[in-house]
Scaffold this active site. Structure first.
Site, PDB file in Angstrom:
ATOM      1  N   PHE A 114       0.849  -1.189   0.000  1.00 55.17           N
ATOM      2  CA  PHE A 114       0.000   0.000   0.000  1.00 55.17           C
ATOM      3  C   PHE A 114       0.888   1.243   0.000  1.00 55.17           C
ATOM      4  O   PHE A 114       1.834   1.331   0.791  1.00 55.17           O
ATOM      5  CB  PHE A 114      -0.914   0.002   1.225  1.00 55.17           C
ATOM      6  CG  PHE A 114      -1.981   1.044   1.156  1.00 55.17           C
ATOM      7  CD1 PHE A 114      -2.972   0.985   0.176  1.00 55.17           C
ATOM      8  CD2 PHE A 114      -2.008   2.098   2.046  1.00 55.17           C
ATOM      9  CE1 PHE A 114      -3.961   1.960   0.104  1.00 55.17           C
ATOM     10  CE2 PHE A 114      -2.985   3.074   1.973  1.00 55.17           C
ATOM     11  CZ  PHE A 114      -3.957   3.008   1.001  1.00 55.17           C
ATOM     12  N   ASP A 185       1.746  -5.660   7.773  1.00 48.10           N
ATOM     13  CA  ASP A 185       0.549  -4.831   7.740  1.00 48.10           C
ATOM     14  C   ASP A 185      -0.640  -5.769   7.525  1.00 48.10           C
ATOM     15  O   ASP A 185      -0.706  -6.485   6.524  1.00 48.10           O
ATOM     16  CB  ASP A 185       0.670  -3.814   6.595  1.00 48.10           C
ATOM     17  CG  ASP A 185      -0.511  -2.860   6.504  1.00 48.10           C
ATOM     18  OD1 ASP A 185      -1.621  -3.236   6.931  1.00 48.10           O
ATOM     19  OD2 ASP A 185      -0.337  -1.748   5.969  1.00 48.10           O
ATOM     20  N   TYR A 210     -11.346  -0.438  10.519  1.00 45.66           N
ATOM     21  CA  TYR A 210     -12.541   0.050   9.814  1.00 45.66           C
ATOM     22  C   TYR A 210     -12.902  -0.770   8.590  1.00 45.66           C
ATOM     23  O   TYR A 210     -13.910  -0.506   7.947  1.00 45.66           O
ATOM     24  CB  TYR A 210     -12.375   1.518   9.426  1.00 45.66           C
ATOM     25  CG  TYR A 210     -11.108   1.860   8.687  1.00 45.66           C
ATOM     26  CD1 TYR A 210     -10.959   1.593   7.334  1.00 45.66           C
ATOM     27  CD2 TYR A 210     -10.045   2.457   9.351  1.00 45.66           C
ATOM     28  CE1 TYR A 210      -9.800   1.905   6.665  1.00 45.66           C
ATOM     29  CE2 TYR A 210      -8.868   2.774   8.689  1.00 45.66           C
ATOM     30  CZ  TYR A 210      -8.754   2.500   7.345  1.00 45.66           C
ATOM     31  OH  TYR A 210      -7.586   2.800   6.683  1.00 45.66           O
ATOM     32  N   LYS A 211     -12.111  -1.790   8.270  1.00 43.01           N
ATOM     33  CA  LYS A 211     -12.424  -2.646   7.126  1.00 43.01           C
ATOM     34  C   LYS A 211     -13.236  -3.843   7.623  1.00 43.01           C
ATOM     35  O   LYS A 211     -14.411  -3.716   7.932  1.00 43.01           O
ATOM     36  CB  LYS A 211     -11.140  -3.062   6.419  1.00 43.01           C
ATOM     37  CG  LYS A 211     -10.330  -1.895   5.844  1.00 43.01           C
ATOM     38  CD  LYS A 211      -9.091  -2.381   5.114  1.00 43.01           C
ATOM     39  CE  LYS A 211      -8.155  -1.246   4.739  1.00 43.01           C
ATOM     40  NZ  LYS A 211      -8.726  -0.344   3.732  1.00 43.01           N
ATOM     41  N   ARG A 357     -12.563  -3.913  -7.507  1.00 43.15           N
ATOM     42  CA  ARG A 357     -12.386  -4.753  -6.319  1.00 43.15           C
ATOM     43  C   ARG A 357     -13.740  -5.132  -5.727  1.00 43.15           C
ATOM     44  O   ARG A 357     -14.646  -4.297  -5.625  1.00 43.15           O
ATOM     45  CB  ARG A 357     -11.592  -4.018  -5.235  1.00 43.15           C
ATOM     46  CG  ARG A 357     -10.191  -3.634  -5.581  1.00 43.15           C
ATOM     47  CD  ARG A 357      -9.400  -3.253  -4.339  1.00 43.15           C
ATOM     48  NE  ARG A 357     -10.101  -2.318  -3.462  1.00 43.15           N
ATOM     49  CZ  ARG A 357      -9.645  -1.917  -2.272  1.00 43.15           C
ATOM     50  NH1 ARG A 357      -8.487  -2.374  -1.831  1.00 43.15           N
ATOM     51  NH2 ARG A 357     -10.330  -1.059  -1.537  1.00 43.15           N
TER      52      ARG A 357
END
Length: 398
Positions: A114, A185, A210-211, A357
């Site tokens: 990322f 990560d 938050y995912k 996605r």
């Protein structure tokens, strides 16, 4: 214990007619969250005022919730805490790792990582001065890129674009073989795939809530430090709540014991309250069952889309062992296609330059939603319904 996924779906607030395949970017609202947040605001902040730090246990939330997340990521007791953003935690861990391997000056990562993680590493190496280097290799060449100059291997376990999954155990072992530390990560892993930090002998890890953990936009990150390192790490970013005695207000920093020294600023109490309610969903849930259901749904989606949409190119690995909990397809008009899908109630997202996605989250997505999403995607592709001006106008968030 077998999960009743029809029961877990009822625990989320998803608008009627919406098929939500973007939990890999922002999880939907758990129904229990509004009442828990309202209690924090009204009964705690409103009535207790500042005494709520003690009376409502606000100060203990990072460690208390860290213990619950620790169960989902295979962490040892007392090795996880919460606060700040994922980028802040990556910075802290990278600085600590470089300090522990002070004779080395190379951070190794992969080109699929990322960008924020890479930016943090670039900023840190630039700040530290000449000789420090971020070295980036293709994901499939990471093991060959390891050598005795590497201080820390920094990888995201699941690629945010393609869903490709690194072999955490093998690569951590390879890093250790060369004397490097391993930092993972878990942004696209926690709550999505089984993770065994202790079993894989990982040194450091961090992730967001938050995912797949559904704590809401801006929810704080978690950070893991292996117990064997917790008493000697020295993060460059030290804050008052990482001090051994914050309310002694000493002018010199003394690190708190263990992972608590990774705390920096005041805990985001309202957001932590949302996370606390969201984590209730995970009580009694086994990640192996989540994983098994996710793979079945992903295979179902891949088969349906490939049969009906030959113009879409699968970029997620076909081998279940090599992928996370998302399915990604590529198309030159990916952005417009995704906007056309969203307009028809199928919410995924787009990642440049050409990736569509789709997050596969069994807690609230079942076979019926998968089949309907694939059918709508087929309609969009067959009729070129994406080829309209309103679907090409780029929004700030894609």
């Amino acid at each position: 214990m077998t999960i009743d996924f029809s029961a877990t779906r009822a625990l989320f607030e998803i608008p009627e007619g919406v098929i939500y395949l973007d939990g890999n970017s922002l999880g939907p609202l758990p129904r229990a969250v509004p009442a828990r947040v309202a209690r924090t605001i009204g009964a705690e902040w409103g009535e207790m005022l500042i005494t709520a730090w003690n009376r409502a246990g606000w100060m203990d939330l990072p460690e208390r919730l860290g213990a619950r997340i620790g169960r989902l990521i295979g962490a040892e007791p007392g090795s996880v805490t919460l606060g700040d953003t994922l980028s802040v935690k990556v910075f802290q861990l990278l600085s600590a790792a470089l300090d522990m391997r002070c004779e080395r000056r190379v951070i190794l990562s992969d080109s699929g990582n990322f960008p924020s993680d890479l930016y943090v590493a670039q900023g840190l190496t630039g700040m530290l001065g000449p000789g420090y280097e971020l070295r980036v290799a293709p994901p499939e060449e990471i093991e060959d890129a390891l050598d005795d100059s590497v201080a820390v291997l920094m990888l995201t376990e699941v690629d945010y674009r393609t869903g490709r999954r690194h072999d955490m155990r093998r690569l951590t072992r390879a890093a250790h073989h060369h004397g490097a530390l391993a930092l993972w990560d878990l942004a696209h892993s926690a709550g999505a795939v089984p993770v065994d930090l202790a079993g894989c002998n990982v040194d450091f890890a961090a992730g967001c809530t938050y995912k797949y953990l559904n704590a809401g936009p801006g929810a704080p990150a978690f950070v893991y430090v292996a117990p064997r390192h917790a008493g000697r790490i020295r993060p460059a970013l030290s804050g008052w709540l990482g001090h051994a005695a914050p309310f002694a207000f000493e002018p010199q920093y003394r690190p708190a014991p263990g992972v608590a020294r990774m705390r920096v600023g005041t805990p985001p109490v309202i957001q932590l309250a949302a996370l606390e309610a969201a984590l209730e969903l995970w009580e009694g849930v086994e990640m192996a069952e989540i994983r098994a259901a996710s793979l079945v749904l992903a295979d179902r989606f891949i088969a349906a889309v490939e049969a009906a949409c030959p113009a879409l190119r699968l970029v997620t690995p076909r081998d279940p062992a090599q992928r996370g909990s998302q399915v990604s397809f590529a198309h030159p008009e990916g952005y417009a296609i995704m906007q056309a899908l969203i307009a028809r109630g199928v919410i995924g997202d787009f990642r440049a330059p050409d990736i569509l996605r789709f997050g596969i989250t069994p807690l609230y997505i079942g076979a019926a939603e998968i089949d309907r999403a694939a059918a709508i995607l087929a309609e969009v592709m067959a009729g070129r319904l994406w080829d309209a001006p309103e679907y090409r106008a780029r929004a700030r968030v894609t």
